[in-house]
Design an enzyme around this catalytic site. Structure first.
Site, PDB file in Angstrom:
ATOM      1  N   THR A  82       0.839  -1.190   0.000  1.00 45.01           N
ATOM      2  CA  THR A  82       0.000   0.000   0.000  1.00 45.01           C
ATOM      3  C   THR A  82       0.879   1.247   0.000  1.00 45.01           C
ATOM      4  OG1 THR A  82      -1.757  -1.139   1.209  1.00 45.01           O
ATOM      5  CG2 THR A  82      -1.747   1.257   1.333  1.00 45.01           C
ATOM      6  N   ALA A 124       8.369   1.568   1.617  1.00 39.74           N
ATOM      7  CA  ALA A 124       8.732   1.800   3.009  1.00 39.74           C
ATOM      8  C   ALA A 124       8.903   3.293   3.229  1.00 39.74           C
ATOM      9  CB  ALA A 124      10.018   1.058   3.373  1.00 39.74           C
ATOM     10  N   GLY A 148       4.024   2.214   7.567  1.00 44.53           N
ATOM     11  CA  GLY A 148       2.789   2.577   8.238  1.00 44.53           C
ATOM     12  C   GLY A 148       2.379   4.016   8.055  1.00 44.53           C
ATOM     13  N   GLY A 174       0.879   5.126   5.658  1.00 38.92           N
ATOM     14  CA  GLY A 174      -0.466   5.050   5.104  1.00 38.92           C
ATOM     15  C   GLY A 174      -1.449   4.295   5.972  1.00 38.92           C
ATOM     16  N   GLU A 190       0.046  -5.151   6.194  1.00 42.62           N
ATOM     17  CA  GLU A 190       1.330  -5.254   5.496  1.00 42.62           C
ATOM     18  C   GLU A 190       2.250  -6.233   6.215  1.00 42.62           C
ATOM     19  OE1 GLU A 190       1.533  -0.718   3.629  1.00 42.62           O
ATOM     20  OE2 GLU A 190       2.489  -1.171   5.534  1.00 42.62           O
TER      21      GLU A 190
END
Length: 238
Positions: free
Chosen positions: A46, A101, A113, A115, A121
């Protein structure tokens, strides 16, 4: 950190960050294509770099069976391209997981993280046989922690978790207005000493109320593809 190869990009006076992200997305497609067959299921991450990978993945969707998505947004993007999306519980194996990343260090430990998709993930990465991280060179650091560490928290435990994080001599900040796909909240931890990435990952995960945190050190990247003005470097951990 060991550079094992570099694909040369067309030299340009200035390369934007988006151009670097697109270069590593295409390099990831080039890397995974020989590994695929009609039964392959891949994990898809993501974020902005992962979105460019998804865009390129549509060009080779005939080469593999489908994908497991790390967020609802990623699942929508895959579905829009006609790529079958499977629940993780319904697949036996994930051949490779590709994701971006927010930071990486020389051991290919990561912070993820930004997003707010860190939990899914981390789950998909744990299941995958291989984890390929795709980044531009702005994400490279000697020691993790310049980017605030995201922590996913059960809502009723937010204040308790914040108090516990303060005991680590860090500054927890509630990310207001954000609810994860799992219905939880995010605390971003600033000024945290992450010189022992594996130790800090375990310590934070042991706080009651924490779902998980955005350190990927227990399960770090196997290969990192980094885009810079000089090309795309293939990097393995020290």
């Amino acid at each position: 950190m060991r550079i094992i190869g570099r694909n040369t990009l067309m030299k340009m006076p200035l390369m934007t960050q988006d151009e670097l992200k697109l270069a590593v997305a295409k390099a990831a497609i080039e890397y995974i294509t020989p590994k695929l067959d009609k039964e392959s299921v891949i994990g898809v991450g993501t974020g902005s770099t992962a979105n460019l990978f998804i865009q390129e993945l549509g060009n080779i969707k005939h080469l593999f069976d489908g994908a497991v998505a790390s967020s609802d947004e990623t699942a929508r993007r895959l579905n829009d391209l006609g790529i079958s999306v499977y629940e993780l519980n319904d697949v036996n194996e994930i051949l490779v997981y590709v994701d971006g990343a927010d930071e990486f260090d020389p051991r290919l430990n990561l912070i993820k993280g930004g997003g707010a998709a860190l939990t899914r993930e981390k789950i998909v990465a744990a299941v995958a046989k291989e984890f390929v991280c795709i980044v531009d060179d702005t994400k490279q650091v000697d020691i993790l922690g310049e980017f605030p560490l995201p922590v996913e928290v059960i809502p009723m435990a937010r204040s308790h978790v914040a108090r516990e994080l303060c005991k680590l001599n860090a500054q927890p900040v509630y990310r207001q207005g954000v609810v994860t796909d799992n219905g939880n909240v995010i605390i971003d931890v600033h000024n945290l000493d992450i010189s022992d990435a594996k130790g800090i990952e375990a310590k934070i995960n042991n706080i009651v109320g924490v779902v998980t945190n955005g350190l990927f050190a227990q399960r770090n990247a196997d290969l990192l593809l980094m885009g810079s003005a000089d090309g795309v470097a293939k990097i393995t951990a020290k």
